[in-house]
Scaffold this motif. Sequence first.
Motif, short mmCIF file in Angstrom:
data_model
loop_
_atom_site.label_atom_id
_atom_site.label_comp_id
_atom_site.label_asym_id
_atom_site.label_seq_id
_atom_site.Cartn_x
_atom_site.Cartn_y
_atom_site.Cartn_z
N LEU A 293 -2.46 5.13 -6.63
CA LEU A 293 -1.02 5.22 -6.57
C LEU A 293 -0.38 4.85 -5.51
O LEU A 293 -0.95 5.29 -4.28
CB LEU A 293 -0.57 6.74 -7.27
CG LEU A 293 0.82 7.16 -7.46
CD1 LEU A 293 1.19 6.43 -8.86
CD2 LEU A 293 0.85 8.65 -7.53
N ARG A 294 0.96 4.33 -5.56
CA ARG A 294 1.51 3.77 -4.19
C ARG A 294 3.11 4.56 -4.35
O ARG A 294 3.67 4.34 -5.56
CB ARG A 294 1.74 2.23 -4.31
CG ARG A 294 2.50 1.89 -3.02
CD ARG A 294 2.67 0.36 -2.96
NE ARG A 294 3.61 -0.07 -3.84
CZ ARG A 294 4.13 -1.29 -3.80
NH1 ARG A 294 3.55 -2.20 -2.96
NH2 ARG A 294 5.00 -1.59 -4.78
N PHE A 295 3.62 4.93 -3.42
CA PHE A 295 5.00 5.50 -3.25
C PHE A 295 5.56 4.81 -2.22
O PHE A 295 5.26 4.38 -1.16
CB PHE A 295 4.84 6.89 -2.79
CG PHE A 295 6.18 7.42 -2.66
CD1 PHE A 295 7.04 7.87 -3.55
CD2 PHE A 295 6.70 7.65 -1.31
CE1 PHE A 295 8.18 8.30 -3.53
CE2 PHE A 295 8.04 8.28 -1.04
CZ PHE A 295 8.85 8.47 -2.09
N GLN A 296 6.81 3.90 -2.59
CA GLN A 296 7.57 3.11 -1.75
C GLN A 296 8.87 3.74 -1.64
O GLN A 296 9.68 3.90 -2.79
CB GLN A 296 7.52 1.78 -2.14
CG GLN A 296 8.21 0.72 -1.09
CD GLN A 296 7.74 -0.79 -1.26
OE1 GLN A 296 6.90 -1.03 -2.25
NE2 GLN A 296 8.52 -1.34 -0.68
N LEU A 297 9.24 3.80 -0.56
CA LEU A 297 10.66 4.32 -0.15
C LEU A 297 11.31 3.21 0.80
O LEU A 297 10.81 3.27 1.90
CB LEU A 297 10.65 5.55 0.76
CG LEU A 297 12.10 6.25 0.82
CD1 LEU A 297 13.00 6.40 -0.26
CD2 LEU A 297 12.10 7.63 1.66
#
Length: 323
Positions: A293-297
């Motif tokens: 899982l990748r979280f990008q902000l």
Amino acid sequence: MKKLLLLSSLIYISQITQSQTAIDANDIGAGKSLIEAYFSPFGNALGASLNNGWYNTAKPHKLGGFDLTFTLNTVLINNEYKSFDVEDVINGTNFSLTNNGDKETPTFLGSGSGIDLNYPDENGITQEFRLPAGISAVGAIPLPMLQGGVGLIKGTEIDIRYIPLTEIGKVGEINMFGIGFKHDILQWIPLASVLPISVSIQGGHTSVNTSIKIQEQDVELKVRANTFNLLVSKKILMLTGYAGVGYNSSTTTFKVNEKYSIGTGGNSITFDAESLSELKFETENDFRMNLGLRFQLAILAIQANYTLSKYPVATVGVGISIR
């Protein structure tokens, strides 16, 4: 000064050999097998770690897009790789077990003292020597690396990973280099562009050169790792779920520049460098499955994934990514 590598979590207390017996030519094969059985789990674990952390999405960068990511791959060591059965190695040779009946001895990643073996010296007199100890039952090996990727034409991305010659505290140094690619395959399938997912093929090659000190002896281990995978990912807002299935392989080469001796605290069996040459261990091949899982902000991207294989690997990473 020769390079020394010991990952910061690993400490080995060296012991000095005393009386040395040259190994008979007929037993060199068994001696090499003892060396391989002792060191190969460490090389295989490094290989598994090197084959991870290549991706956090199946979608390649657009032309000129790039990322720079710090990744920590932590390979988990199962108990079966912390010891080996010596009897399986020495059957049919001049090596023999002592009368205490012990057959299991630690690998480099195991714990406790090695078991005692018998071997005749040049005069035919049986000498007892002790196999090397483990380095204290390592449960996991963390391997940090810096990786960058850039988008090219036709849905293709090139990735480079690198660790310059770097000291790890007071115990050694490490250097590493790898190159990989990712390529969008949906672009070549008619009407596939309407699918709400990204699908790519990915491959990578990584090499690491190390030296470790065992019983006051410098040993070089060169690990070459290759991986090839099919990737699928789906992005929803700031989250990207991804999965990969593929194939790992790694090869470890053992090298000494002078003689090398097996044995601690007394007698030892000694090889000359020519008889060992560059000893290449049996290639480790393994299928793998990976979920992450990748979280990008904005341009900040944080990733976490887990790989199922003979040597499981947990990966976390943080970096910047501009598509």
